[in-house]
Motif scaffolding. Structure first.
Motif, PDB file in Angstrom:
ATOM      1  N   ASN A  88       0.800  -0.919  -0.409  1.00  0.00           N
ATOM      2  CA  ASN A  88       0.308   0.044   0.176  1.00  0.00           C
ATOM      3  C   ASN A  88       0.836   1.241   0.362  1.00  0.00           C
ATOM      4  O   ASN A  88       0.155   2.646   0.939  1.00  0.00           O
ATOM      5  N   GLY A  89       2.124   0.560  -0.915  1.00  0.00           N
ATOM      6  CA  GLY A  89       2.866   2.322  -0.416  1.00  0.00           C
ATOM      7  C   GLY A  89       3.546   2.526   0.545  1.00  0.00           C
ATOM      8  O   GLY A  89       4.065   3.872   0.156  1.00  0.00           O
ATOM      9  N   ALA A  90       3.439   1.432   1.567  1.00  0.00           N
ATOM     10  CA  ALA A  90       4.489   2.098   1.862  1.00  0.00           C
ATOM     11  C   ALA A  90       5.354   0.663   2.599  1.00  0.00           C
ATOM     12  O   ALA A  90       4.958  -0.321   2.376  1.00  0.00           O
ATOM     13  N   GLN A  91       6.888   0.805   3.088  1.00  0.00           N
ATOM     14  CA  GLN A  91       8.465   0.039   3.413  1.00  0.00           C
ATOM     15  C   GLN A  91       7.971  -0.362   4.394  1.00  0.00           C
ATOM     16  O   GLN A  91       9.267   0.906   4.765  1.00  0.00           O
ATOM     17  N   ARG A  92       7.147  -0.890   5.642  1.00  0.00           N
ATOM     18  CA  ARG A  92       7.777  -1.233   6.967  1.00  0.00           C
ATOM     19  C   ARG A  92       7.456  -2.777   6.881  1.00  0.00           C
ATOM     20  O   ARG A  92       8.406  -2.677   8.315  1.00  0.00           O
ATOM     21  N   TRP A  93       8.187  -3.534   6.556  1.00  0.00           N
ATOM     22  CA  TRP A  93       8.163  -5.401   6.981  1.00  0.00           C
ATOM     23  C   TRP A  93       8.712  -5.841   6.331  1.00  0.00           C
ATOM     24  O   TRP A  93      10.072  -5.477   4.743  1.00  0.00           O
ATOM     25  N   LEU A  94       9.817  -6.609   6.819  1.00  0.00           N
ATOM     26  CA  LEU A  94      10.970  -7.008   6.517  1.00  0.00           C
ATOM     27  C   LEU A  94      10.063  -8.556   6.502  1.00  0.00           C
ATOM     28  O   LEU A  94      10.033  -9.469   7.927  1.00  0.00           O
ATOM     29  N   SER A  95      10.707  -9.417   5.940  1.00  0.00           N
ATOM     30  CA  SER A  95      10.435 -10.628   5.733  1.00  0.00           C
ATOM     31  C   SER A  95      12.175 -11.955   5.801  1.00  0.00           C
ATOM     32  O   SER A  95      13.068 -11.532   4.804  1.00  0.00           O
ATOM     33  N   ILE A  96      11.894 -12.782   6.752  1.00  0.00           N
ATOM     34  CA  ILE A  96      13.600 -12.842   6.823  1.00  0.00           C
ATOM     35  C   ILE A  96      12.859 -15.164   6.985  1.00  0.00           C
ATOM     36  O   ILE A  96      11.975 -15.251   7.858  1.00  0.00           O
ATOM     37  N   GLY A  97      13.351 -15.308   6.351  1.00  0.00           N
ATOM     38  CA  GLY A  97      13.183 -16.946   6.107  1.00  0.00           C
ATOM     39  C   GLY A  97      11.597 -17.262   6.789  1.00  0.00           C
ATOM     40  O   GLY A  97      10.229 -18.371   7.267  1.00  0.00           O
ATOM     41  N   GLY A  98      10.974 -16.459   5.885  1.00  0.00           N
ATOM     42  CA  GLY A  98       8.938 -17.132   5.200  1.00  0.00           C
ATOM     43  C   GLY A  98       8.155 -16.510   6.478  1.00  0.00           C
ATOM     44  O   GLY A  98       6.930 -16.215   6.531  1.00  0.00           O
ATOM     45  N   PHE A  99       9.276 -15.357   7.612  1.00  0.00           N
ATOM     46  CA  PHE A  99       8.390 -15.172   9.019  1.00  0.00           C
ATOM     47  C   PHE A  99       8.792 -13.588   7.973  1.00  0.00           C
ATOM     48  O   PHE A  99       9.402 -12.467   8.675  1.00  0.00           O
ATOM     49  N   GLN A 100       7.316 -12.337   7.988  1.00  0.00           N
ATOM     50  CA  GLN A 100       7.293 -11.151   8.139  1.00  0.00           C
ATOM     51  C   GLN A 100       7.103 -10.535   9.764  1.00  0.00           C
ATOM     52  O   GLN A 100       5.576 -10.936   9.979  1.00  0.00           O
ATOM     53  N   PHE A 101       7.852  -9.549   9.891  1.00  0.00           N
ATOM     54  CA  PHE A 101       7.262  -8.769  10.849  1.00  0.00           C
ATOM     55  C   PHE A 101       7.572  -7.231  10.271  1.00  0.00           C
ATOM     56  O   PHE A 101       8.086  -6.467   9.576  1.00  0.00           O
ATOM     57  N   GLN A 102       6.841  -6.646  11.171  1.00  0.00           N
ATOM     58  CA  GLN A 102       7.106  -5.370  11.244  1.00  0.00           C
ATOM     59  C   GLN A 102       7.962  -4.507  12.259  1.00  0.00           C
ATOM     60  O   GLN A 102       8.003  -4.394  13.548  1.00  0.00           O
ATOM     61  N   PRO A 103       9.380  -4.184  12.186  1.00  0.00           N
ATOM     62  CA  PRO A 103      10.628  -3.632  13.250  1.00  0.00           C
ATOM     63  C   PRO A 103       9.736  -2.487  14.090  1.00  0.00           C
ATOM     64  O   PRO A 103      10.148  -2.810  15.158  1.00  0.00           O
ATOM     65  N   THR A 104       9.655  -2.083  12.959  1.00  0.00           N
ATOM     66  CA  THR A 104       9.057  -0.138  14.259  1.00  0.00           C
ATOM     67  C   THR A 104       7.926  -1.102  15.592  1.00  0.00           C
ATOM     68  O   THR A 104       7.959  -0.204  16.725  1.00  0.00           O
ATOM     69  N   GLU A 105       7.271  -2.250  15.358  1.00  0.00           N
ATOM     70  CA  GLU A 105       6.865  -2.133  16.645  1.00  0.00           C
ATOM     71  C   GLU A 105       7.990  -2.687  17.905  1.00  0.00           C
ATOM     72  O   GLU A 105       7.805  -2.305  19.007  1.00  0.00           O
ATOM     73  N   LEU A 106       8.831  -3.419  16.876  1.00  0.00           N
ATOM     74  CA  LEU A 106      10.176  -3.659  18.551  1.00  0.00           C
ATOM     75  C   LEU A 106      10.298  -2.910  18.816  1.00  0.00           C
ATOM     76  O   LEU A 106      11.000  -2.977  19.811  1.00  0.00           O
ATOM     77  N   ALA A 107      11.031  -1.644  17.518  1.00  0.00           N
ATOM     78  CA  ALA A 107      11.302  -0.938  17.923  1.00  0.00           C
ATOM     79  C   ALA A 107      10.934   0.575  19.538  1.00  0.00           C
ATOM     80  O   ALA A 107      11.689   0.662  20.125  1.00  0.00           O
ATOM     81  N   LYS A 108       9.450   0.452  19.134  1.00  0.00           N
ATOM     82  CA  LYS A 108       9.430   0.805  20.725  1.00  0.00           C
ATOM     83  C   LYS A 108       9.473   0.188  21.490  1.00  0.00           C
ATOM     84  O   LYS A 108      10.331   0.663  22.917  1.00  0.00           O
ATOM     85  N   ILE A 109       9.181  -0.928  22.320  1.00  0.00           N
ATOM     86  CA  ILE A 109      10.194  -1.739  23.636  1.00  0.00           C
ATOM     87  C   ILE A 109      11.396  -1.590  23.659  1.00  0.00           C
ATOM     88  O   ILE A 109      11.751  -0.737  24.391  1.00  0.00           O
ATOM     89  N   ILE A 110      12.295  -0.942  22.836  1.00  0.00           N
ATOM     90  CA  ILE A 110      13.913  -1.336  22.363  1.00  0.00           C
ATOM     91  C   ILE A 110      14.321  -0.063  22.904  1.00  0.00           C
ATOM     92  O   ILE A 110      15.128   0.184  23.699  1.00  0.00           O
ATOM     93  N   LEU A 111      13.301   1.327  22.375  1.00  0.00           N
ATOM     94  CA  LEU A 111      13.665   2.621  22.944  1.00  0.00           C
ATOM     95  C   LEU A 111      13.075   2.635  24.178  1.00  0.00           C
ATOM     96  O   LEU A 111      13.628   3.846  24.591  1.00  0.00           O
ATOM     97  N   ILE A 112      12.521   1.831  24.678  1.00  0.00           N
ATOM     98  CA  ILE A 112      11.957   2.056  26.392  1.00  0.00           C
ATOM     99  C   ILE A 112      12.965   1.910  27.234  1.00  0.00           C
ATOM    100  O   ILE A 112      13.474   1.836  27.866  1.00  0.00           O
TER     101      ILE A 112
END
Length: 376
Positions: A88-112
């Motif tokens: 949808n015009g946004a580049q927000r996900w990573l696909s590793i080993g067939g598993f897709q996840f959004q690093p930004t969600e994990l980034a919130k916890i890491i930054l906390i």
């Protein structure tokens, strides 16, 4: 470093509320899109397992790796720019080993975690120019990477989260006042610029959403505001008790696909239509209890980092809840933010459960000389 604790020190009240809230989310996601219900349930189970594991690892030991986590976080956000999946015009996900996840969600916890450690280390010199500049630079790097995806709503979420954490850490009211004197006029100027047709500060679709919010009666923006109007209609149609989950016998805004993304960003419209006012109130009450329990644990934390972790997680849940509800009820411009523990999204739910695991761990170490079960 895994410790052993007494069972009675474990915060089962928080766990029960989380399980009830997430279970309701599983039911609502299944009603919105039955094909996603099993995945959401697996996300819940995985989240609970990760939460328990994290809760038993000394958070002070985890904070020893704060700079490594910060660097890994920046690396993941850079990888999104280089090899991220476009949707949808946004580049927000990573696909590793067939598993897709959004690093930004994990980034919130890491930054906390990172800023909990950073602000604790700078308790004595937090209000100095050197420390404040360093903190602003450190948050600006991930913010710029998130904004470039583009992901404006998470940029705003992380920025607000940072502001709350630095306030809890002890930022001087004089500095807060000075910042507001600068920030408020800048916000007004920013809004004036972005409503101009030839502006370059934000994407065109983001400007259209703002314009649709400000000019909802204008036919030129009818398509942009339609989703929110249908969402409000769906919520209102549920009245007091709702039409019932998976009820296909009555007219439904959600089943009729009048509300798009109703399994994620607009899951609350499903709750309003199918569970009614009572169901919506129950969801908001459980989210409030989660936030309240995080704050309660923060007041008994053994040190400043524990307090900041709990306040950070509470703020994250609170910010996302407010933005999500405000969008689906047309109080704010349309921006896709998931409802914590309820919306579909495995990365989001697991990341939030990691945050809750950290809160549980802080609660287990609520005394400066906390009780530890001796190994037999």
């Amino acid at each position: 470093m895994i410790r052993q604790y007494k069972l009675q020190d474990y915060n089962f009240k928080l766990i029960i509320v989380l399980m009830a809230l997430t279970s309701m989310g599983v039911l609502l996601v299944g009603s919105a899109d039955p094909s996603l219900q099993k995945k959401q349930f697996l996300g819940m189970v995985l989240g609970l397992i990760v939460m328990v594991i994290v809760s038993l690892i000394d958070f002070s030991w985890i904070l020893n790796f704060s700079w490594i986590m910060y660097g890994g976080n920046i690396l993941l956000l850079l990888l999104v720019k280089v090899m991220g999946t476009d949707a949808n015009g946004a580049q927000r996900w990573l696909s590793i080993g067939g598993f897709q996840f959004q690093p930004t969600e994990l980034a919130k916890i890491i930054l906390i975690l990172f800023f909990a450690k950073f602000f604790m280390d700078h308790e004595e010199d937090l209000n100095t120019l050197r420390t404040l500049v360093k903190a602003v630079v450190l948050i600006a790097i991930p913010l710029s990477l998130i904004l470039s995806q583009p992901d404006l709503k998470n940029t705003i979420t992380v920025a607000i989260l940072f502001c709350i954490m630095i306030y809890v850490a002890g930022l001087s009211y004089k500095i807060i006042g000075s910042i507001l004197l600068i920030a408020v006029p800048m916000a007004i100027v920013f809004l004036f610029i972005v409503v101009q047709p030839d502006q370059k500060l934000i994407k065109d679709y983001q400007r259209d959403r703002i314009m649709a919010f400000l000019n909802s009666e204008d036919d030129a923006y009818s398509d942009d505001v339609l989703q929110q109007e249908n969402s409000v209609t769906a919520i209102g149609s549920g009245q007091l008790t709702g039409k019932g989950l998976n009820n296909n016998e009555v007219a439904s805004a959600n089943k009729g696909n009048f509300v798009s993304e109703n399994q994620t960003d607009f899951i609350f419209s499903v709750a309003g239509e199918e569970l009614g006012f009572i169901g919506c109130t129950a969801i908001l009450l459980m989210l409030f209890l989660v936030i309240l329990e995080c704050i309660r644990v923060s007041l008994r934390a053994k040190d400043a980092s524990g307090k900041l972790i709990c306040c950070g997680v509470a703020s994250l849940v609170g910010i996302q809840t407010f933005i999500n509800i405000a969008v689906v009820t047309k109080i704010l411009p349309n921006t896709g933010t998931p409802l914590p523990f309820v919306s579909y999204g495995l990365t989001s739910i697991v990341s939030l459960y990691i945050g809750m695991g950290l809160v549980l761990n802080v609660g287990l170490q609520k005394y400066r000389t906390y009780r530890e079960v001796e190994k037999s």
